[in-house]
Scaffold this motif. Structure first.
Motif, short mmCIF file in Angstrom:
data_model
loop_
_atom_site.label_atom_id
_atom_site.label_comp_id
_atom_site.label_asym_id
_atom_site.label_seq_id
_atom_site.Cartn_x
_atom_site.Cartn_y
_atom_site.Cartn_z
N ARG A 16 22.45 85.46 10.71
CA ARG A 16 22.33 84.96 9.39
C ARG A 16 22.09 83.40 9.16
NH1 ARG A 16 26.03 87.90 5.95
NH2 ARG A 16 26.22 86.51 4.11
N VAL A 17 21.51 82.98 8.42
CA VAL A 17 21.59 81.48 8.23
C VAL A 17 22.13 81.29 6.94
CG1 VAL A 17 19.90 79.36 7.90
CG2 VAL A 17 19.33 81.17 9.67
N ILE A 18 23.06 80.53 6.90
CA ILE A 18 23.88 80.25 5.51
C ILE A 18 24.17 78.85 5.40
CG2 ILE A 18 26.01 80.64 4.28
CD1 ILE A 18 26.28 83.31 6.05
N ASN A 19 23.31 78.32 4.27
CA ASN A 19 23.54 76.66 3.82
C ASN A 19 23.06 75.89 5.26
OD1 ASN A 19 24.44 77.06 1.15
ND2 ASN A 19 26.51 77.23 2.33
N GLY A 20 21.99 76.46 5.89
CA GLY A 20 21.46 75.57 7.11
C GLY A 20 22.28 75.86 8.27
N GLU A 21 22.96 76.69 8.46
CA GLU A 21 23.76 76.72 9.83
C GLU A 21 23.77 78.40 10.02
OE1 GLU A 21 27.45 73.63 9.22
OE2 GLU A 21 27.71 75.25 7.89
N ILE A 22 23.93 78.35 11.37
CA ILE A 22 24.00 79.81 12.04
C ILE A 22 25.38 79.68 12.96
CG2 ILE A 22 22.86 81.21 13.75
CD1 ILE A 22 20.59 79.63 13.37
N PHE A 23 26.06 80.62 12.76
CA PHE A 23 27.36 80.88 13.47
C PHE A 23 26.98 80.98 14.86
CE2 PHE A 23 30.45 83.56 15.36
CZ PHE A 23 31.73 82.64 15.19
N ASN A 24 27.73 79.95 15.60
CA ASN A 24 27.51 80.17 17.21
C ASN A 24 26.25 80.22 17.63
OD1 ASN A 24 28.43 80.08 19.69
ND2 ASN A 24 29.93 81.53 19.79
N TRP A 25 25.46 79.31 17.47
CA TRP A 25 23.88 79.43 17.73
C TRP A 25 23.78 79.30 19.15
CZ3 TRP A 25 19.19 80.59 17.50
CH2 TRP A 25 18.23 80.05 18.47
N PRO A 26 24.55 78.46 20.13
CA PRO A 26 24.80 78.29 21.51
C PRO A 26 24.74 79.76 21.95
CG PRO A 26 25.75 76.62 20.62
CD PRO A 26 25.61 77.51 19.41
N ALA A 27 25.64 80.62 21.38
CA ALA A 27 26.00 81.92 22.12
C ALA A 27 24.68 83.00 22.01
CB ALA A 27 26.92 82.49 21.47
N HIS A 28 24.00 82.75 20.91
CA HIS A 28 22.71 83.52 20.42
C HIS A 28 21.60 83.13 21.58
CE1 HIS A 28 23.46 85.95 17.10
NE2 HIS A 28 24.40 84.85 16.61
N ALA A 29 21.48 81.57 21.78
CA ALA A 29 20.35 81.11 22.52
C ALA A 29 20.75 81.33 23.93
CB ALA A 29 20.49 79.56 22.27
N ALA A 30 21.99 81.57 24.43
CA ALA A 30 22.26 81.76 25.83
C ALA A 30 22.01 83.43 26.02
CB ALA A 30 23.86 81.48 25.89
N ARG A 31 22.40 84.04 25.03
CA ARG A 31 21.92 85.53 25.33
C ARG A 31 20.43 85.85 25.51
NH1 ARG A 31 24.83 89.65 21.26
NH2 ARG A 31 23.01 88.83 19.94
N LEU A 32 19.89 85.09 24.48
CA LEU A 32 18.42 85.10 24.56
C LEU A 32 17.66 84.89 25.91
CD1 LEU A 32 15.60 85.69 22.82
CD2 LEU A 32 15.73 83.35 22.27
N ARG A 33 18.23 83.69 26.28
CA ARG A 33 17.70 83.22 27.63
C ARG A 33 17.96 84.06 28.72
NH1 ARG A 33 18.19 76.56 27.42
NH2 ARG A 33 17.05 76.90 29.59
N ARG A 34 19.32 84.70 28.80
CA ARG A 34 19.53 85.61 29.92
C ARG A 34 18.66 86.86 29.83
NH1 ARG A 34 24.92 84.63 28.02
NH2 ARG A 34 24.78 86.73 27.03
N GLY A 35 18.15 87.38 28.55
CA GLY A 35 17.25 88.46 28.56
C GLY A 35 15.84 88.04 29.21
N LEU A 36 15.51 86.81 28.77
CA LEU A 36 14.26 86.62 29.10
C LEU A 36 14.07 86.05 30.77
CD1 LEU A 36 13.29 84.20 26.15
CD2 LEU A 36 12.20 86.40 26.70
N ASP A 37 15.21 85.60 31.23
CA ASP A 37 15.30 85.46 32.62
C ASP A 37 15.08 86.77 33.37
OD1 ASP A 37 15.50 82.53 32.25
OD2 ASP A 37 17.94 82.78 32.57
N ALA A 38 15.73 87.76 32.86
CA ALA A 38 15.62 89.06 33.37
C ALA A 38 14.41 89.43 33.68
CB ALA A 38 16.34 90.01 32.68
N PHE A 39 13.23 89.08 32.82
CA PHE A 39 11.64 89.24 32.99
C PHE A 39 11.08 88.24 33.85
CE2 PHE A 39 12.26 91.40 28.52
CZ PHE A 39 12.09 92.65 29.06
#
Length: 249
Positions: A16-39
Motif C-alpha cells: 500500500r501507498v498511503i499519504n506518500g508512505e510505504i510501510f517498511n519499504w527497506p524490507a520490500h526492497a531487500a526482499r526484491l533484491r534477494r530474489g533478483l540476486d537468485a537469478f
C-alpha cells in the motif's frame, strides 16, 4: 520478448501507498533484491531508489495498492539470451477492503515445501494449479500449517499467537516479520491439529495488513472463529504507511 513472461525470470512486491508512505519499504526492497540476486540480476541502490520514487509518484494523493514487478528484461529468443537491462513495471489501483471476512477452505499442498526468499512469479503459478479456482484457501502439508494462498497465517490458541516457521515453505512476509520482531507473534511448527482447538485465525499481507478469519471449512465439518486480531493491529497502529483506521477494519 520479456524474460519475465517467457521464463518467469521475475520477482514482484505488492504494498500500500498511503499519504506518500510505504510501510517498511527497506524490507520490500531487500526482499526484491534477494530474489533478483537468485537469478543473477544485479540491481543498484540508485535503481532501487528510482523504483521507490516511481511507486510513490504513481500513487500520489491516493490510498493505493501498488505492484512493482521487475523482470530480466526484453531479449531475443532463447533461455540463455540475456537482456541488455532489467525491466520494471508498476501497476496501481485504488485500495478497497473486502467487506466480508474470509472463510478458509483447508487444502493439502501435496509437494514438499520450498525455501521462499522472495516473491517469485513462478511460485504463484504453482499456487494457482493447487487452488483450481478456490480463492480462500488455508494450505497444510504433512499435517503442518503453511499459509493462505496469498498471505501469511497467524493462529491463536492458549493465549498465544503463532505463525508457521519459514521451513514450512512460508514467504518471509514484511508484516509477518514485524509481528515476530515486536514479540506479538511466535514463530514455530504449527501442527494442523491446532485447527481443532484454536480460538482465532488471522491473515497478514502488505495490502490489508491484518485481516481476521471468520471460519474454517474442511471436508467433514466447518467451524466459526472469533476476531482476536486487535493485538496484532495495535503493534502496527500509528506507524508510517499504516492506515489510520486499521483498528476499525
Amino acid at each position: 520478448m520479456d524474460r519475465g513472461l517467457a521464463y518467469a525470470e521475475a520477482c514482484f512486491e505488492t504494498f500500500r501507498v498511503i499519504n506518500g508512505e510505504i510501510f517498511n519499504w527497506p524490507a520490500h526492497a531487500a526482499r526484491l533484491r534477494r530474489g533478483l540476486d537468485a537469478f543473477g540480476l544485479t540491481v543498484s541502490d540508485a535503481q532501487t531508489e528510482r523504483m521507490h520514487a516511481a511507486c510513490l509518484q504513481a500513487a500520489a494523493g491516493t490510498d493505493a495498492l501498488v505492484r512493482l514487478t521487475v523482470s530480466g528484461g526484453d531479449a531475443s529468443w532463447g533461455l540463455f539470451t540475456p537482456a541488455d537491462a532489467i525491466s520494471a513495471r508498476i501497476q496501481v489501483m485504488p485500495y478497497h477492503a473486502d467487506a466480508v471476512l474470509p472463510v478458509l477452505k483447508v487444502m493439502e499442498w501435496s509437494s514438499p515445501p520450498i525455501h521462499r526468499m522472495a516473491k517469485f512469479t513462478a511460485d504463484y503459478a504453482s499456487t494457482l494449479r493447487v487452488l483450481r479456482g478456490e480463492r480462500h484457501a488455508l494450505f497444510v502439508h504433512q499435517q503442518q500449517l503453511v499459509s493462505a494462498a496469498t498471505a501469511n497465517v497467524m493462529i491463536f490458541r492458549h493465549g498465544q499467537w503463532w505463525t508457521p516457521a519459514l521451513t514450512a515453505g512460508v514467504l518471509p512476509g514484511v508484516i509477518r516479520q514485524h509481528l515476530i520482531t515486536s514479540g506479538v507473534v511466535r514463530e514455530g511448527v504449527c501442527p494442523a491439529r491446532w485447527l481443532d482447538d484454536c480460538d482465532a485465525l488471522a491473515l497478514t499481507a502488505s495490502s490489508f495488513f491484518v485481516r481476521p478469519v471468520a471460519g474454517i471449512r474442511r471436508e467433514q465439518r466447518s467451524c466459526d472463529l472469533v476476531d482476536l486480531s486487535a493485538g496484532l493491529k495495535q503493534s502496527l497502529y500509528g506507524m508510517p504507511g499504516v492506515p489510520k483506521d486499521l483498528l476499525d477494519a
